[in-house]
Motif scaffolding. Structure first.
Motif, PDB file in Angstrom:
ATOM      1  N   MET A  98     -23.771   0.038  -5.998  1.00 15.23           N
ATOM      2  CA  MET A  98     -22.353   0.361  -5.624  1.00 15.23           C
ATOM      3  C   MET A  98     -21.651   0.983  -6.853  1.00 15.23           C
ATOM      4  SD  MET A  98     -21.071  -2.305  -2.938  1.00 15.23           S
ATOM      5  CE  MET A  98     -19.321  -1.099  -2.527  1.00 15.23           C
ATOM      6  N   THR A  99     -21.027   2.046  -6.624  1.00 16.61           N
ATOM      7  CA  THR A  99     -20.158   2.523  -8.020  1.00 16.61           C
ATOM      8  C   THR A  99     -19.111   1.831  -8.066  1.00 16.61           C
ATOM      9  OG1 THR A  99     -19.298   4.233  -6.385  1.00 16.61           O
ATOM     10  CG2 THR A  99     -21.288   4.880  -7.583  1.00 16.61           C
ATOM     11  N   THR A 100     -18.581   1.706  -9.708  1.00 20.20           N
ATOM     12  CA  THR A 100     -17.396   1.084  -9.959  1.00 20.20           C
ATOM     13  C   THR A 100     -16.187   2.072  -9.709  1.00 20.20           C
ATOM     14  OG1 THR A 100     -18.645  -0.299 -11.451  1.00 20.20           O
ATOM     15  CG2 THR A 100     -16.171   0.021 -11.754  1.00 20.20           C
ATOM     16  N   PRO A 101     -15.194   1.501  -8.949  1.00 20.38           N
ATOM     17  CA  PRO A 101     -13.938   2.572  -8.719  1.00 20.38           C
ATOM     18  C   PRO A 101     -13.158   2.673  -9.949  1.00 20.38           C
ATOM     19  CG  PRO A 101     -13.621   0.543  -7.754  1.00 20.38           C
ATOM     20  CD  PRO A 101     -14.918   0.278  -8.290  1.00 20.38           C
ATOM     21  N   SER A 102     -12.744   4.038 -10.314  1.00 19.47           N
ATOM     22  CA  SER A 102     -11.708   4.176 -11.334  1.00 19.47           C
ATOM     23  C   SER A 102     -10.361   3.550 -11.141  1.00 19.47           C
ATOM     24  CB  SER A 102     -11.556   5.665 -11.491  1.00 19.47           C
ATOM     25  OG  SER A 102     -10.606   6.420 -10.588  1.00 19.47           O
ATOM     26  N   PRO A 103      -9.622   3.472 -12.397  1.00 16.01           N
ATOM     27  CA  PRO A 103      -8.284   3.026 -12.387  1.00 16.01           C
ATOM     28  C   PRO A 103      -7.349   3.953 -11.604  1.00 16.01           C
ATOM     29  CG  PRO A 103      -9.222   2.792 -14.328  1.00 16.01           C
ATOM     30  CD  PRO A 103     -10.259   3.550 -13.607  1.00 16.01           C
ATOM     31  N   GLN A 104      -7.453   5.003 -11.533  1.00 15.17           N
ATOM     32  CA  GLN A 104      -6.816   6.108 -10.982  1.00 15.17           C
ATOM     33  C   GLN A 104      -6.890   6.229  -9.542  1.00 15.17           C
ATOM     34  OE1 GLN A 104      -8.996   6.849 -13.353  1.00 15.17           O
ATOM     35  NE2 GLN A 104      -7.744   7.498 -15.028  1.00 15.17           N
ATOM     36  N   SER A 105      -7.907   5.823  -9.003  1.00 15.57           N
ATOM     37  CA  SER A 105      -8.229   5.992  -7.585  1.00 15.57           C
ATOM     38  C   SER A 105      -7.589   4.532  -7.010  1.00 15.57           C
ATOM     39  CB  SER A 105      -9.783   5.789  -7.212  1.00 15.57           C
ATOM     40  OG  SER A 105     -10.458   4.781  -7.695  1.00 15.57           O
ATOM     41  N   TYR A 106      -7.847   3.569  -7.874  1.00 18.91           N
ATOM     42  CA  TYR A 106      -7.143   2.143  -7.348  1.00 18.91           C
ATOM     43  C   TYR A 106      -5.589   2.350  -7.400  1.00 18.91           C
ATOM     44  CZ  TYR A 106      -5.162  -2.362  -7.221  1.00 18.91           C
ATOM     45  OH  TYR A 106      -4.335  -3.343  -6.908  1.00 18.91           O
ATOM     46  N   GLN A 107      -5.071   3.048  -8.396  1.00 21.93           N
ATOM     47  CA  GLN A 107      -3.623   3.206  -8.071  1.00 21.93           C
ATOM     48  C   GLN A 107      -3.039   3.914  -7.033  1.00 21.93           C
ATOM     49  OE1 GLN A 107      -1.322   1.608 -10.318  1.00 21.93           O
ATOM     50  NE2 GLN A 107       0.053   2.073  -8.646  1.00 21.93           N
ATOM     51  N   LEU A 108      -3.929   5.016  -6.562  1.00 22.31           N
ATOM     52  CA  LEU A 108      -3.499   5.850  -5.453  1.00 22.31           C
ATOM     53  C   LEU A 108      -3.603   5.100  -4.284  1.00 22.31           C
ATOM     54  CD1 LEU A 108      -5.687   9.449  -6.060  1.00 22.31           C
ATOM     55  CD2 LEU A 108      -3.099   9.007  -6.257  1.00 22.31           C
ATOM     56  N   GLN A 109      -4.679   4.278  -3.976  1.00 22.62           N
ATOM     57  CA  GLN A 109      -4.733   3.487  -2.924  1.00 22.62           C
ATOM     58  C   GLN A 109      -3.625   2.456  -2.551  1.00 22.62           C
ATOM     59  OE1 GLN A 109      -6.071   0.186  -2.037  1.00 22.62           O
ATOM     60  NE2 GLN A 109      -5.613  -0.326  -4.189  1.00 22.62           N
ATOM     61  N   LEU A 110      -3.204   1.641  -3.819  1.00 25.57           N
ATOM     62  CA  LEU A 110      -1.827   1.002  -4.018  1.00 25.57           C
ATOM     63  C   LEU A 110      -0.816   1.512  -3.735  1.00 25.57           C
ATOM     64  CD1 LEU A 110      -0.987  -1.821  -4.456  1.00 25.57           C
ATOM     65  CD2 LEU A 110      -0.986  -1.315  -7.101  1.00 25.57           C
ATOM     66  N   ASP A 111      -0.588   2.710  -4.181  1.00 15.05           N
ATOM     67  CA  ASP A 111       0.761   3.656  -3.838  1.00 15.05           C
ATOM     68  C   ASP A 111       0.929   3.673  -2.304  1.00 15.05           C
ATOM     69  OD1 ASP A 111       1.116   3.649  -6.610  1.00 15.05           O
ATOM     70  OD2 ASP A 111       0.617   5.700  -6.569  1.00 15.05           O
ATOM     71  N   GLU A 112      -0.041   3.948  -1.749  1.00 15.72           N
ATOM     72  CA  GLU A 112      -0.269   4.246  -0.331  1.00 15.72           C
ATOM     73  C   GLU A 112       0.121   3.117   0.751  1.00 15.72           C
ATOM     74  OE1 GLU A 112      -1.616   4.073   3.654  1.00 15.72           O
ATOM     75  OE2 GLU A 112      -2.691   2.992   2.328  1.00 15.72           O
ATOM     76  N   LYS A 113      -0.498   1.769   0.144  1.00 22.80           N
ATOM     77  CA  LYS A 113      -0.017   0.652   0.798  1.00 22.80           C
ATOM     78  C   LYS A 113       1.560   0.319   0.760  1.00 22.80           C
ATOM     79  CE  LYS A 113      -4.364  -1.495   0.396  1.00 22.80           C
ATOM     80  NZ  LYS A 113      -5.464  -2.833   0.098  1.00 22.80           N
ATOM     81  N   VAL A 114       1.898   0.522  -0.671  1.00 23.55           N
ATOM     82  CA  VAL A 114       3.328   0.242  -0.999  1.00 23.55           C
ATOM     83  C   VAL A 114       4.089   1.116  -0.094  1.00 23.55           C
ATOM     84  CG1 VAL A 114       5.205   0.650  -2.534  1.00 23.55           C
ATOM     85  CG2 VAL A 114       3.036  -0.431  -3.491  1.00 23.55           C
ATOM     86  N   GLU A 115       3.943   2.370   0.409  1.00 26.81           N
ATOM     87  CA  GLU A 115       4.592   3.141   0.994  1.00 26.81           C
ATOM     88  C   GLU A 115       4.731   2.945   2.496  1.00 26.81           C
ATOM     89  OE1 GLU A 115       4.544   8.168   2.227  1.00 26.81           O
ATOM     90  OE2 GLU A 115       3.266   7.349   0.712  1.00 26.81           O
ATOM     91  N   ARG A 116       3.308   2.607   2.995  1.00 24.64           N
ATOM     92  CA  ARG A 116       3.253   2.046   4.244  1.00 24.64           C
ATOM     93  C   ARG A 116       3.797   0.722   4.713  1.00 24.64           C
ATOM     94  NH1 ARG A 116      -1.509  -0.639   6.429  1.00 24.64           N
ATOM     95  NH2 ARG A 116      -2.684  -0.019   4.318  1.00 24.64           N
ATOM     96  N   LEU A 117       3.958  -0.178   3.642  1.00 23.09           N
ATOM     97  CA  LEU A 117       4.700  -1.564   3.764  1.00 23.09           C
ATOM     98  C   LEU A 117       6.144  -1.032   3.762  1.00 23.09           C
ATOM     99  CD1 LEU A 117       4.658  -4.627   4.445  1.00 23.09           C
ATOM    100  CD2 LEU A 117       4.431  -5.034   2.046  1.00 23.09           C
ATOM    101  N   SER A 118       6.636  -0.293   2.861  1.00 22.88           N
ATOM    102  CA  SER A 118       8.137  -0.109   2.722  1.00 22.88           C
ATOM    103  C   SER A 118       8.431   0.388   3.888  1.00 22.88           C
ATOM    104  CB  SER A 118       8.375   1.012   1.380  1.00 22.88           C
ATOM    105  OG  SER A 118       7.817   0.084   0.344  1.00 22.88           O
ATOM    106  N   ALA A 119       7.701   1.333   4.417  1.00 26.10           N
ATOM    107  CA  ALA A 119       8.152   1.948   5.724  1.00 26.10           C
ATOM    108  C   ALA A 119       8.300   0.863   6.777  1.00 26.10           C
ATOM    109  CB  ALA A 119       7.198   3.073   6.280  1.00 26.10           C
ATOM    110  N   LEU A 120       7.461  -0.027   7.097  1.00 28.22           N
ATOM    111  CA  LEU A 120       7.722  -1.057   8.263  1.00 28.22           C
ATOM    112  C   LEU A 120       8.792  -2.003   8.057  1.00 28.22           C
ATOM    113  CD1 LEU A 120       3.781  -2.069   8.336  1.00 28.22           C
ATOM    114  CD2 LEU A 120       5.005  -1.080  10.415  1.00 28.22           C
ATOM    115  N   LEU A 121       8.986  -2.125   6.591  1.00 28.07           N
ATOM    116  CA  LEU A 121      10.227  -3.104   6.378  1.00 28.07           C
ATOM    117  C   LEU A 121      11.607  -2.447   6.464  1.00 28.07           C
ATOM    118  CD1 LEU A 121       8.888  -5.434   3.690  1.00 28.07           C
ATOM    119  CD2 LEU A 121       8.803  -5.840   6.086  1.00 28.07           C
ATOM    120  N   THR A 122      11.659  -1.085   6.026  1.00 30.01           N
ATOM    121  CA  THR A 122      12.919  -0.263   6.134  1.00 30.01           C
ATOM    122  C   THR A 122      13.956  -0.682   7.278  1.00 30.01           C
ATOM    123  OG1 THR A 122      12.044   1.553   4.742  1.00 30.01           O
ATOM    124  CG2 THR A 122      13.942   2.015   5.939  1.00 30.01           C
TER     125      THR A 122
END
Length: 367
Positions: free
Chosen positions: A1-25
Motif C-alpha cells: 500500500m502507498t503512504t498517503p501525503s500530508p496534503q491529502s490527509y489535511q484535505l480529508q480532515l478539512d472535509e470532516k471538520v466541515e461536515r461535523l460543523s454543519a451537523l452541529l450548527t
C-alpha cells in the motif's frame, strides 16, 4: 500500500471538520476543537484474510467498491509493531505445514508499549502438534518484540498461548494509566488520538464537582482518568470481558473511588428510576451518590429515548460519539434542556468517512 501525503490527509480532515460543523450548527455549537491523527501507523489493531497460492502465503484485503482482493505486505495505517510482525510472521508460518494448514485469517492487536496478540483463525480443529508449533512461533517472535501472545481459533475452539490481551500504558497529561486490552473486545483503535480524547474530557470536567456516571464505559477508558477529578465514579457496561478488564484496570491504577456494574444503559436507567432492582447493584446505593455529570460513549445507534431523558436530569453531559448523524439526532432532544459548551472532532480513522466527535452540554439557566 502507498503512504498517503500530508496534503491529502489535511484535505480529508478539512472535509470532516466541515461536515461535523454543519451537523452541529443548528444547535449553536461553538467552533470545533480539532484533534488530528498521524496519517500513518495509528491503528493498534488490524485484521487480514490469508491467501494460499502454491507454496506462497500472504495477507490480503478486499477493495470495498469492487470486492476484489489485493495483496498486503505492509499496511501503513497499522502500528509499526504490527507492520514489523506481518513480515516476520508470514516468513515463519509459510514453511510450517502445521501452522499454515487451513489458516484463513490473521488478527493483530498491539500496544504503545510494544506488546502483541496475534490470532490465527483456522478452518480445522487445532491439536497438540499445533500448540507446540505455536509456542515455538511465539518464542521466535519474542526475539524481536517485547511480548507476544498467540491465539488459535477454530470452530468452538480457542487455544491461548500465554494471554489473550495486551497491557497498554497510555500517557494522559502528566500520568500514565494502565489498561488491559482483550483480544476480540472493543478498544479505541487509535491510541494517540484516544489519549487526546481523554485529555479533552478531562479539560471539560475541570471546573465540575460531585460524582460521575459513565454509561457504556467499556474497560474504563474514560472512567479511570476522570476518577482523579470526581469524588466517585460509577461505570456501566454490559460486556462481561470488558467489565472484568475494567476491574483489573481499577486495581492496577490504584483507584478506590470507581465501581463498574454490568448493566445495559437501559437497565441502569430503570434502576435510577427505581423501576427495577438488580442483584448486580448489590452493595451500591445509588441514592447516596451526588451525580452531577454523566459521560456517554454509545454505539453507532446512539442513545435510546429513555436513556436520553434520563441523562437530561444531569447538569453536565459529556457525549462521545462515533456517529455524528445519531449524535445530531440525540442533540435534538438534549438541546431542549442543555446548551453545547464545547465541541470537538477526533480523527480516529484517517482516510475513511468515519468521524469521532465530542460535546460538553451544560444545563440551560432556565431549565
Amino acid at each position: 500500500m502507498t503512504t498517503p501525503s500530508p496534503q491529502s490527509y489535511q484535505l480529508q480532515l478539512d472535509e470532516k471538520v466541515e461536515r461535523l460543523s454543519a451537523l452541529l450548527t443548528p444547535f449553536a455549537a461553538p467552533s470545533l476543537s480539532v484533534f488530528a491523527s498521524s496519517p500513518t501507523h495509528y491503528r493498534m489493531r488490524a485484521e487480514f484474510r490469508v491467501w494460499h497460492e502454491g507454496d506462497d502465503l500472504y495477507h490480503i484485503m478486499f477493495n470495498q467498491e469492487t470486492k476484489e482482493k489485493y495483496r498486503v505486505d505492509n499496511f501503513p495505517p497499522a502500528s509499526e509493531t504490527i507492520n514489523d510482525a506481518m513480515t516476520r510472521l508470514i516468513d515463519l508460518v509459510k514453511p510450517s505445514e502445521v501452522l499454515r494448514k487451513k489458516l484463513f485469517q490473521i488478527d493483530y492487536l498491539s500496544s504503545l508499549s510494544g506488546e502483541l496478540v496475534i490470532s490465527l483463525l483456522y478452518h480445522r480443529q487445532l491439536n497438540e502438534e499445533w500448540e507446540v508449533a505455536a509456542r515455538t512461533l511465539k518464542e521466535t517472535l519474542e526475539q524481536h518484540f517485547d511480548r507476544v501472545n498467540i491465539i488459535g481459533r477454530a470452530r468452538k475452539q480457542k487455544v491461548i498461548i500465554d494471554n489473550d490481551f495486551v497491557i497498554e500504558r497510555l500517557p494522559i497529561k502528566d500520568k500514565t494509566f494502565v489498561f488491559k486490552h482483550i483480544e476480540n473486545s472493543f478498544t479505541q483503535p487509535n491510541a494517540a488520538v484516544n489519549c487526546k480524547m481523554i485529555e479533552w474530557a478531562l479539560d471539560c470536567v475541570k471546573p465540575l464537582t460531585g460524582d460521575l456516571l459513565e454509561m457504556y464505559c467499556g474497560a474504563g477508558n474514560f472512567s479511570l482518568p476522570l476518577a482523579l477529578h470526581f469524588d466517585n465514579v460509577i461505570g456501566t457496561e454490559i460486556a462481561k470481558p470488558s467489565v472484568q478488564a475494567a476491574q483489573y484496570n481499577i486495581d492496577q491504577n490504584n483507584l478506590t473511588n470507581v465501581k463498574i456494574v454490568r448493566l445495559a444503559a437501559e437497565e441502569f436507567t430503570q434502576a435510577m428510576k427505581g423501576e427495577r432492582t438488580f442483584s448486580r447493584l448489590e452493595g451500591i446505593n445509588l441514592s447516596e451518590y451526588n451525580f452531577t455529570t454523566v459521560l456517554v460513549d454509545p454505539p453507532r445507534a446512539g442513545l435510546d429515548t429513555e436513556s436520553l431523558k434520563m441523562i437530561q436530569d444531569y447538569d453536565n453531559i459529556v457525549y462521545i460519539s462515533c456517529n455524528p448523524d445519531t449524535l445530531a439526532d440525540n442533540l435534538s432532544l438534549l438541546c431542549e434542556t442543555h446548551d453545547i459548551a464545547q465541541a470537538a472532532l477526533f480523527d480516529q480513522f484517517p482516510f475513511t468517512h468515519h468521524v469521532e466527535a465530542g460535546v460538553l452540554l451544560t444545563r440551560k439557566e432556565s431549565s
